[in-house]
Design a protein around this motif. Sequence first.
Motif, PDB file in Angstrom:
ATOM      1  N   ILE A  19      -6.536  -0.229 -20.626  1.00  0.00           N
ATOM      2  CA  ILE A  19      -7.083  -0.887 -19.441  1.00  0.00           C
ATOM      3  C   ILE A  19      -6.080  -1.912 -18.921  1.00  0.00           C
ATOM      4  N   VAL A  23      -4.290  -1.880 -15.251  1.00  0.00           N
ATOM      5  CA  VAL A  23      -4.417  -3.014 -14.323  1.00  0.00           C
ATOM      6  C   VAL A  23      -3.024  -3.543 -13.967  1.00  0.00           C
ATOM      7  N   HIS A  59     -10.324  -1.125  -6.871  1.00  0.00           N
ATOM      8  CA  HIS A  59      -9.652  -0.294  -7.868  1.00  0.00           C
ATOM      9  C   HIS A  59     -10.403  -0.333  -9.202  1.00  0.00           C
ATOM     10  N   LEU A  60     -10.814  -1.505  -9.626  1.00  0.00           N
ATOM     11  CA  LEU A  60     -11.550  -1.626 -10.889  1.00  0.00           C
ATOM     12  C   LEU A  60     -12.839  -0.822 -10.839  1.00  0.00           C
ATOM     13  N   GLU A  61     -13.535  -0.882  -9.726  1.00  0.00           N
ATOM     14  CA  GLU A  61     -14.790  -0.142  -9.600  1.00  0.00           C
ATOM     15  C   GLU A  61     -14.547   1.365  -9.634  1.00  0.00           C
ATOM     16  N   ARG A  63     -11.711   3.099 -10.677  1.00  0.00           N
ATOM     17  CA  ARG A  63     -10.972   3.604 -11.842  1.00  0.00           C
ATOM     18  C   ARG A  63     -11.740   3.480 -13.148  1.00  0.00           C
ATOM     19  N   PHE A  64     -12.463   2.362 -13.307  1.00  0.00           N
ATOM     20  CA  PHE A  64     -13.109   2.108 -14.588  1.00  0.00           C
ATOM     21  C   PHE A  64     -14.619   2.265 -14.549  1.00  0.00           C
ATOM     22  N   PHE A  78     -10.630 -13.088 -12.560  1.00  0.00           N
ATOM     23  CA  PHE A  78      -9.568 -12.348 -11.882  1.00  0.00           C
ATOM     24  C   PHE A  78      -8.253 -13.114 -11.767  1.00  0.00           C
ATOM     25  N   VAL A  84      -8.660 -10.235 -16.206  1.00  0.00           N
ATOM     26  CA  VAL A  84      -9.121  -8.993 -15.568  1.00  0.00           C
ATOM     27  C   VAL A  84      -9.418  -7.951 -16.636  1.00  0.00           C
ATOM     28  N   THR A  85      -8.542  -7.841 -17.619  1.00  0.00           N
ATOM     29  CA  THR A  85      -8.762  -6.883 -18.707  1.00  0.00           C
ATOM     30  C   THR A  85     -10.046  -7.199 -19.447  1.00  0.00           C
ATOM     31  N   VAL A  88     -13.120  -6.235 -17.373  1.00  0.00           N
ATOM     32  CA  VAL A  88     -13.405  -4.796 -17.375  1.00  0.00           C
ATOM     33  C   VAL A  88     -14.000  -4.363 -18.710  1.00  0.00           C
ATOM     34  N   ARG A  92     -17.730  -2.768 -19.049  1.00  0.00           N
ATOM     35  CA  ARG A  92     -17.910  -1.410 -19.573  1.00  0.00           C
ATOM     36  C   ARG A  92     -18.852  -1.390 -20.774  1.00  0.00           C
TER      37      ARG A  92
END
Length: 94
Positions: A19, A23, A59-61, A63-64, A78, A84-85, A88, A92
């Motif tokens: 992840i 990112v 992108h986060l929404e 991709r992940f 953020f 950010v990692t 996510v 998740r």
Amino acid sequence: MTQPVAPTTPLDLLTPELIRAEVARFLSRYVDDPHTLESERLLTGGLLDSLAAVELIGHLERRFGVSVLDDDLEIENFDSLAAVTAFVVRKRQT
């Protein structure tokens, strides 16, 4: 730095390291030197402007598979690659 994760990597196989690499790969388009992502503040340090922050969230929404809610829109979530990692990973798990 870990190799970027392929966009086809199944979501259930994404580790925190993968992840983070994904990112970082995405954010590297916004900086001259990708190594600055490891130490600089993204928002409060001026590396990302508001448009880039919106693009990052999208992108986060996508991709992940996470949903970024209004309550999640805190600078602390953020403002660094690590934040950010962690965000996510947390999203998740819920």
